[in-house]
Design a protein around this motif. Structure first.
Motif, PDB file in Angstrom:
ATOM      1  N   ASP A 131       0.807  -1.223   0.000  1.00 49.13           N
ATOM      2  CA  ASP A 131       0.000   0.000   0.000  1.00 49.13           C
ATOM      3  C   ASP A 131       0.842   1.275   0.000  1.00 49.13           C
ATOM      4  OD1 ASP A 131      -1.750  -2.110   0.507  1.00 49.13           O
ATOM      5  OD2 ASP A 131      -3.130  -0.825   1.598  1.00 49.13           O
ATOM      6  N   LYS A 196      -8.275  -0.927  10.285  1.00 50.72           N
ATOM      7  CA  LYS A 196      -8.179  -1.947   9.248  1.00 50.72           C
ATOM      8  C   LYS A 196      -7.167  -2.976   9.718  1.00 50.72           C
ATOM      9  CE  LYS A 196      -7.016  -2.758   4.433  1.00 50.72           C
ATOM     10  NZ  LYS A 196      -6.910  -2.168   3.106  1.00 50.72           N
ATOM     11  N   PHE A 201      -8.912 -12.409   5.472  1.00 47.99           N
ATOM     12  CA  PHE A 201     -10.206 -12.292   4.793  1.00 47.99           C
ATOM     13  C   PHE A 201     -10.117 -11.476   3.492  1.00 47.99           C
ATOM     14  CE2 PHE A 201     -12.027 -13.264   9.057  1.00 47.99           C
ATOM     15  CZ  PHE A 201     -12.929 -14.258   8.687  1.00 47.99           C
ATOM     16  N   PHE A 205     -10.113 -10.596  -2.621  1.00 52.36           N
ATOM     17  CA  PHE A 205      -9.990  -9.249  -3.192  1.00 52.36           C
ATOM     18  C   PHE A 205      -8.642  -9.089  -3.901  1.00 52.36           C
ATOM     19  CE2 PHE A 205      -8.266  -4.969  -2.805  1.00 52.36           C
ATOM     20  CZ  PHE A 205      -9.320  -4.105  -3.069  1.00 52.36           C
ATOM     21  N   TYR A 272     -17.066  -2.727   6.553  1.00 50.89           N
ATOM     22  CA  TYR A 272     -16.807  -3.398   5.273  1.00 50.89           C
ATOM     23  C   TYR A 272     -16.874  -4.901   5.492  1.00 50.89           C
ATOM     24  CZ  TYR A 272     -14.682  -3.561   0.555  1.00 50.89           C
ATOM     25  OH  TYR A 272     -14.434  -3.735  -0.785  1.00 50.89           O
ATOM     26  N   VAL A 274     -15.968  -7.923   3.969  1.00 51.01           N
ATOM     27  CA  VAL A 274     -14.956  -8.016   2.919  1.00 51.01           C
ATOM     28  C   VAL A 274     -15.080  -9.279   2.063  1.00 51.01           C
ATOM     29  CG1 VAL A 274     -13.362  -6.542   4.210  1.00 51.01           C
ATOM     30  CG2 VAL A 274     -13.198  -9.056   4.421  1.00 51.01           C
ATOM     31  N   SER A 275     -14.178  -9.354   1.094  1.00 55.04           N
ATOM     32  CA  SER A 275     -14.252 -10.400   0.073  1.00 55.04           C
ATOM     33  C   SER A 275     -14.254 -11.822   0.641  1.00 55.04           C
ATOM     34  CB  SER A 275     -13.091 -10.228  -0.903  1.00 55.04           C
ATOM     35  OG  SER A 275     -11.850 -10.266  -0.224  1.00 55.04           O
ATOM     36  N   TYR A 314     -20.460  -6.865  -0.837  1.00 58.87           N
ATOM     37  CA  TYR A 314     -20.647  -7.449  -2.164  1.00 58.87           C
ATOM     38  C   TYR A 314     -22.044  -8.046  -2.298  1.00 58.87           C
ATOM     39  CZ  TYR A 314     -15.651  -6.744  -1.995  1.00 58.87           C
ATOM     40  OH  TYR A 314     -14.421  -6.157  -1.848  1.00 58.87           O
TER      41      TYR A 314
HETATM   42  C1  PBG Z   1      -6.328  -2.104  -0.490  1.00 55.59           C
HETATM   43  C2  PBG Z   1      -7.596  -2.715  -0.022  1.00 55.59           C
HETATM   44  C3  PBG Z   1      -7.809  -4.057   0.334  1.00 55.59           C
HETATM   45  C4  PBG Z   1      -9.172  -4.185   0.572  1.00 55.59           C
HETATM   46  C5  PBG Z   1      -9.755  -2.931   0.396  1.00 55.59           C
HETATM   47  N1  PBG Z   1      -8.770  -2.027   0.035  1.00 55.59           N
HETATM   48  C6  PBG Z   1      -6.856  -5.200   0.365  1.00 55.59           C
HETATM   49  C7  PBG Z   1      -5.703  -5.150   1.268  1.00 55.59           C
HETATM   50  O1  PBG Z   1      -5.566  -4.295   2.135  1.00 55.59           O
HETATM   51  O2  PBG Z   1      -4.841  -6.005   1.077  1.00 55.59           O
HETATM   52  C8  PBG Z   1      -9.859  -5.476   0.925  1.00 55.59           C
HETATM   53  C9  PBG Z   1     -11.315  -5.544   0.596  1.00 55.59           C
HETATM   54  C10 PBG Z   1     -11.879  -6.925   0.555  1.00 55.59           C
HETATM   55  O3  PBG Z   1     -11.231  -7.919   0.909  1.00 55.59           O
HETATM   56  O4  PBG Z   1     -13.041  -7.038   0.147  1.00 55.59           O
HETATM   57  N2  PBG Z   1      -5.717  -1.191   0.296  1.00 55.59           N
END
Ligand code: PBG
Length: 324
Positions: A131, A196, A201, A205, A272, A274-275, A314
């Protein structure tokens, strides 16, 4: 005291249960995440996220119209960047004509009323899948913030309503807030991923964006999932630095954090889902182990019950179809 109080009395029929229900879902609660890719007429299913797609701009516009017509108020945009545009300093991330910037403009033209939220982080643009800017295997903080500010400005210029820094660098909310103010984008809001966690999880993504970290993991910037109190420090800082909305992720396994933050701060709270949470429901229901729609609704309502004002999910479209 029993038998004066019989808790089952109010559970005796559906209408009565409806009457006393404490949490419910409304289309207004949802933020729909969307994955954008280059090209035209593209709708590629993401292998780790059944029934979820990467869309080219033409299909993105169609999807936005559909989402708006069923009552979705906001979309959260991610882009899949081709390898040729990846480097270590986010060159493409700040490109005024990059995929994200074009996507924002297209959405703005096609459904100006919908709220557009853009992801701010370098991972989709990074040859290392991290990031931030990498030097000697470390993720640089302040140098990354400079790029994130440029990135946020380019999104604001394109017409984004909310920028959502998901990178977890220190001080990035303040840097972005100042940059936006200085450039007359005082109305561009910041939804900060305040807490975060470094979570497995996110696996599906990263598959969707092909943004897996090339070395190491994200534990030097994302939070240790063993910690709860630390979330208060993180989020307190983001609020002081000028965040308008706070996001917590992941969802279901982190509802204690949601509850704690809801009780600690008076700020709109997003969760969120997440995925990986999506993928688990898809996989288990495909196997016939769990009922897809029932599990989906139970999880979404639980997120509301814990204190979320809005949910990035989602399942947004599926859930709205079920409730309306
Ligand atoms: C990137 C980001 C991520 C997600 C949202 N923004 C992945 C990560 O930090 O590796 C994850 C979202 C998801 O899993 O649905 N900064």
């Amino acid at each position: 005291m029993y038998p004066l109080n019989r808790n089952r009395r109010l559970r005796s029929k559906e209408s009565l249960r409806n009457l006393i229900r404490e949490s419910s879902l409304h289309p207004n609660d949802f933020i729909a995440p969307l994955f954008v890719t280059e090209g035209s007429k593209i709708k590629e299913e993401i292998s780790s996220m059944p029934n979820y797609y990467r869309l080219s701009l033409d299909n993105l516009k169609k999807e936005i119209k559909t989402l708006w017509s069923i009552g979705v108020q906001a979309v959260l945009i991610f882009v899949k960047v081709s390898d040729e545009f990846k480097d270590n300093i986010g060159t493409e991330a700040v490109n005024r004509n990059g995929l994200m910037q074009r996507a924002i403009k297209e959405i703005k033209n096609c459904v100006p009323e919908i709220t557009i939220i853009s992801d701010i982080a370098l991972d989709p643009y990074s040859i290392y899948g991290h990031d931030g800017i990498v030097k000697n295997n470390r993720i640089l903080n302040d140098e990354t913030n400079d790029v994130l500010c440029e990135m946020a400005l380019s999104h604001a210029e394109a017409g984004v309503d909310i920028v959502a820094p998901s990178d977890m660098m220190d001080g990035r909310v303040l840097s972005i807030r100042k940059a936006l103010e200085k450039n007359n984008f005082d109305n561009t809001a910041i939804m900060s991923y305040g807490a975060k966690y470094a979570s497995s999880f996110y696996g599906p993504f990263r598959n969707a964006l092909e943004s897996n970290p090339g070395f190491g993991d994200k534990k030097t910037y994302q939070m240790d999932f063993a910690n709860r109190k630390e979330a208060i420090i993180e989020i307190g800082a983001d609020i002081e630095e000028g965040a308008d909305i706070i996001m917590i992720k992941p969802g279901i396994a982190y509802l204690d954090i949601v509850y704690e933050i809801k009780n600690s701060f008076n700020i709109p709270l997003a969760v969120y889902q997440v995925s990986g949470e999506y993928a688990m429901v898809k996989a288990a229901s495909k196997m016939g182990y769990l009922d897809h729609n029932k599990i989906m609704m139970e999880q979404l309502i639980s997120i509301k019950r814990a204190g979320a004002n809005m949910i990035a999910s989602y399942f947004a479209k599926d859930a709205i179809k079920l409730i309306s």
